[in-house]
Design a protein around this motif. Structure first.
Motif, mmCIF file in Angstrom:
data_model
loop_
_atom_site.group_PDB
_atom_site.id
_atom_site.type_symbol
_atom_site.label_atom_id
_atom_site.label_comp_id
_atom_site.label_asym_id
_atom_site.label_seq_id
_atom_site.Cartn_x
_atom_site.Cartn_y
_atom_site.Cartn_z
ATOM 1 N N PRO A 139 19.740 3.643 -8.279
ATOM 2 C CA PRO A 139 20.839 4.081 -7.471
ATOM 3 C C PRO A 139 20.378 3.609 -5.849
ATOM 4 C CG PRO A 139 19.759 6.088 -8.497
ATOM 5 C CD PRO A 139 18.932 4.676 -8.866
ATOM 6 N N GLU A 140 21.463 3.565 -5.003
ATOM 7 C CA GLU A 140 21.225 2.643 -3.779
ATOM 8 C C GLU A 140 20.086 3.856 -2.954
ATOM 9 O OE1 GLU A 140 24.776 4.122 -0.959
ATOM 10 O OE2 GLU A 140 25.382 2.802 -2.675
ATOM 11 N N GLY A 141 19.402 2.798 -2.120
ATOM 12 C CA GLY A 141 18.585 3.648 -1.331
ATOM 13 C C GLY A 141 17.295 3.998 -1.955
ATOM 14 N N THR A 142 16.896 3.474 -3.104
ATOM 15 C CA THR A 142 15.659 4.050 -3.751
ATOM 16 C C THR A 142 14.631 3.170 -3.845
ATOM 17 O OG1 THR A 142 16.599 3.147 -5.894
ATOM 18 C CG2 THR A 142 16.818 5.344 -5.651
ATOM 19 N N GLY A 143 14.616 2.115 -3.180
ATOM 20 C CA GLY A 143 13.493 1.159 -2.512
ATOM 21 C C GLY A 143 13.442 0.037 -3.393
ATOM 22 N N LYS A 144 14.668 -0.636 -3.920
ATOM 23 C CA LYS A 144 14.460 -2.075 -4.431
ATOM 24 C C LYS A 144 14.177 -3.216 -3.674
ATOM 25 C CE LYS A 144 18.795 -1.327 -5.965
ATOM 26 N NZ LYS A 144 18.909 -0.023 -5.468
ATOM 27 N N THR A 145 15.002 -2.996 -2.412
ATOM 28 C CA THR A 145 14.550 -4.033 -1.554
ATOM 29 C C THR A 145 13.185 -3.882 -0.976
ATOM 30 O OG1 THR A 145 16.993 -3.781 -0.650
ATOM 31 C CG2 THR A 145 15.440 -5.007 0.727
ATOM 32 N N PHE A 146 12.992 -2.754 -0.884
ATOM 33 C CA PHE A 146 11.157 -2.560 -0.433
ATOM 34 C C PHE A 146 10.384 -3.113 -1.133
ATOM 35 C CE2 PHE A 146 7.490 0.080 0.398
ATOM 36 C CZ PHE A 146 7.717 0.525 1.659
ATOM 37 N N LEU A 147 10.629 -3.100 -2.724
ATOM 38 C CA LEU A 147 9.660 -3.754 -3.702
ATOM 39 C C LEU A 147 9.653 -5.403 -3.449
ATOM 40 C CD1 LEU A 147 8.191 -3.751 -6.250
ATOM 41 C CD2 LEU A 147 10.280 -3.509 -7.352
ATOM 42 N N THR B 184 0.899 -1.372 0.051
ATOM 43 C CA THR B 184 0.102 -0.109 0.041
ATOM 44 C C THR B 184 0.845 1.433 -0.032
ATOM 45 O OG1 THR B 184 0.133 0.064 2.445
ATOM 46 C CG2 THR B 184 -1.693 -1.178 1.399
ATOM 47 N N LYS B 185 2.356 1.233 0.175
ATOM 48 C CA LYS B 185 3.182 2.245 0.222
ATOM 49 C C LYS B 185 4.075 2.404 -0.764
ATOM 50 C CE LYS B 185 3.541 1.606 5.239
ATOM 51 N NZ LYS B 185 4.305 1.116 6.287
ATOM 52 N N LEU B 186 3.927 1.600 -1.729
ATOM 53 C CA LEU B 186 4.886 1.552 -3.115
ATOM 54 C C LEU B 186 4.507 3.035 -3.814
ATOM 55 C CD1 LEU B 186 4.131 -1.962 -4.473
ATOM 56 C CD2 LEU B 186 6.029 -1.198 -3.165
ATOM 57 N N ASP C 87 6.788 4.116 -9.436
ATOM 58 C CA ASP C 87 7.766 3.260 -10.175
ATOM 59 C C ASP C 87 7.694 1.936 -9.650
ATOM 60 O OD1 ASP C 87 8.724 5.339 -11.828
ATOM 61 O OD2 ASP C 87 10.384 5.833 -10.794
ATOM 62 N N GLN C 88 7.793 1.757 -8.311
ATOM 63 C CA GLN C 88 7.699 0.644 -7.549
ATOM 64 C C GLN C 88 6.194 -0.146 -7.883
ATOM 65 O OE1 GLN C 88 8.010 2.288 -3.537
ATOM 66 N NE2 GLN C 88 10.233 1.181 -3.104
ATOM 67 N N ARG C 89 5.545 0.624 -7.902
ATOM 68 C CA ARG C 89 3.944 0.176 -8.120
ATOM 69 C C ARG C 89 3.988 -0.540 -9.748
ATOM 70 N NH1 ARG C 89 -0.187 -2.150 -6.171
ATOM 71 N NH2 ARG C 89 0.057 -0.503 -4.461
HETATM 72 N N1 ATP Z 1 7.835 3.297 -1.074
HETATM 73 C C1 ATP Z 1 8.347 3.732 0.404
HETATM 74 N N2 ATP Z 1 7.731 4.140 1.043
HETATM 75 C C2 ATP Z 1 8.292 4.158 2.282
HETATM 76 N N3 ATP Z 1 9.715 4.049 2.691
HETATM 77 C C3 ATP Z 1 10.186 3.537 1.444
HETATM 78 C C4 ATP Z 1 9.511 3.168 0.182
HETATM 79 N N4 ATP Z 1 10.602 2.770 -0.750
HETATM 80 C C5 ATP Z 1 11.667 2.649 0.239
HETATM 81 N N5 ATP Z 1 11.750 3.151 1.291
HETATM 82 C C6 ATP Z 1 12.612 3.315 2.596
HETATM 83 O O1 ATP Z 1 13.694 3.654 1.940
HETATM 84 C C7 ATP Z 1 14.930 3.289 2.457
HETATM 85 C C8 ATP Z 1 15.652 2.484 1.367
HETATM 86 O O2 ATP Z 1 15.164 1.411 0.761
HETATM 87 P P1 ATP Z 1 15.829 0.175 0.172
HETATM 88 O O3 ATP Z 1 16.768 -0.326 1.033
HETATM 89 O O4 ATP Z 1 14.559 -0.807 -0.333
HETATM 90 O O5 ATP Z 1 16.649 0.772 -1.121
HETATM 91 P P2 ATP Z 1 17.414 -0.259 -2.092
HETATM 92 O O6 ATP Z 1 17.151 0.279 -3.260
HETATM 93 O O7 ATP Z 1 17.308 -1.643 -1.859
HETATM 94 O O8 ATP Z 1 18.965 0.333 -1.428
HETATM 95 P P3 ATP Z 1 20.249 -0.646 -1.768
HETATM 96 O O9 ATP Z 1 20.444 -0.450 -3.432
HETATM 97 O O10 ATP Z 1 21.219 0.419 -0.849
HETATM 98 O O11 ATP Z 1 20.017 -1.942 -1.287
HETATM 99 C C9 ATP Z 1 14.321 2.064 3.312
HETATM 100 O O12 ATP Z 1 14.293 2.709 4.610
HETATM 101 C C10 ATP Z 1 12.989 1.879 2.943
HETATM 102 O O13 ATP Z 1 12.023 1.412 4.045
#
Ligand code: ATP
Length: 329
Positions: free
Chosen positions: A290-298, A260-262, A265-267
């Motif tokens: 790039p790092e920290g953009t939410g790949k693991t979150f997805l 529900t929070k995507l 782009d993630q969606r």
């Molecule tokens: N849609 C979102 N809503 C809320 N928080 C998000 C969302 N997407 C990512 N985040 C938060 O942003 C932070 C970085 O996300 P994430 O670890 O998924 O990035 P990543 O692309 O996998 O990073 P890396 O490449 O360094 O592994 C995390 O704290 C994550 O919870």
């Protein structure tokens, strides 16, 4: 002359099957007193109110020998003719309370209510299992022997092996070896007709199949020491254990909410990937950013959705640390 068999209803309090017409309203169904009456509830009523039933003090399975069930009026009346055998519908030990209710009904004469079955030495137990235990019905493996004996009468060896494995896992037999010795013959019956097999090989095939089933439940046959020799897990068993592990990964509530929070782009990626999976089409996707953009979150959102729908999702990475941040990775 052959006797007819009465299939005696078995249900927990208020959990009987009911049938109704699609035109009936829910109120008229719920307020119809007849839906509360079943063979079992009326058996209790007879034991409370009927002079003959009280005097005869019967087990549930014996009742149809002396009384006739009217489907129309939902009541028992005294039998005048005919020979009937009563059989309480079967129930798998995995069903828990319903299984223990059946066990009590098989052993207690003239029960007057569910409450009566739950009461042992004046104390009301909270579960039928506890009542069966307090009455000493679970002290030895008699109930498991009865369960197998009944199954042997009408189940094929393949199903007997499944039942045997279930008893091992869910019913903690006091002496699994004894149970195996008693039923090995029936359990292996289908392998005996295969050509050129000696008794050792037949036993091995049966034990191997049971082990495959046990592995799908996360257990191994060697834990139960049914025979002196060790049984090696077949590739099917190992696969079953892997899939048991995968199927039992607990999906956390918070991971289910990630969807529900995507962001947009993630969606987009989430929808495309799940569409392929749930339409059973193959596909390979490369997610970059790039790092920290939410790949693991997805990934976490995808794994949670897929697993919560009963599918297996394997989370693997090329190096261990990356896998460890994914649930079940
Ligand atoms: N849609 C979102 N809503 C809320 N928080 C998000 C969302 N997407 C990512 N985040 C938060 O942003 C932070 C970085 O996300 P994430 O670890 O998924 O990035 P990543 O692309 O996998 O990073 P890396 O490449 O360094 O592994 C995390 O704290 C994550 O919870």
């Amino acid at each position: 002359m052959t006797a007819s068999v009465y299939h005696l209803q078995l249900h927990l309090d208020g959990q009987q099957f009911i049938s109704f017409k699609s035109t009936q309203t829910i109120n008229s169904i719920v307020n119809n007193p007849m839906i509360r009456k079943t063979m079992l509830t009326e058996f209790f009523v007879m034991n409370r109110e009927n002079k003959d039933a009280k005097k005869l003090n019967l087990l549930y399975k014996e009742f149809s020998k002396y009384f006739v069930w009217s489907k129309q009026y939902k009541m028992w009346t005294r039998r005048k003719q005919g020979a009937f055998i009563g059989r309480i519908v079967t129930c798998h030990p995995i069903e828990g309370e319903r299984y223990y209710l059946r066990l009590l009904l098989m052993n207690i004469r003239g029960p007057k209510s569910y409450q009566h079955l739950l009461t042992v030495n004046g104390v009301c137990c909270t579960t039928f299992r506890e009542a069966a235990e307090k009455r000493g019905l679970l002290q030895c493996d008699n109930n498991l022997v009865d369960c197998m004996l009944e199954a042997v009468r009408y189940q094929i060896p393949y199903s007997l092996r499944r039942l045997f494995a279930t008893l091992l896992v869910y019913c903690n037999p006091a002496n699994p070896k004894e149970l195996w010795n008693q039923f090995e013959d029936s359990i292996s019956e289908d392998f005996k007709i295969l050509p050129n097999l000696n008794s050792k090989q037949i036993r091995h095939m049966a034990l191997n199949h049971i082990n495959d089933i046990l592995h799908s439940m996360g257990r191994d046959i060697n834990e139960f020491t049914l025979t002196p020799e060790r049984i090696l897990a077949s590739s099917a068993a190992r696969e079953a254990q892997d899939s048991h592990f995968e199927r039992n990964i607990i999906v956390r509530e918070e991971d289910l909410l990630l969807e529900t929070k995507l962001n947009d782009d993630q969606r987009k990626a989430y929808d495309i990937i799940l569409d392929r999976i749930f339409k059973n089409k193959c596909g390979a996707f490369f997610i970059d950013g790039p790092e920290g953009t939410g790949k693991t979150f997805l990934y976490r959102a995808l794994l949670a959705t897929i697993r919560s729908k009963g599918f297996v999702a394997l989370a693997t990475t090329t190096f261990g640390v990356a896998a460890s941040i994914l649930p079940g990775g």
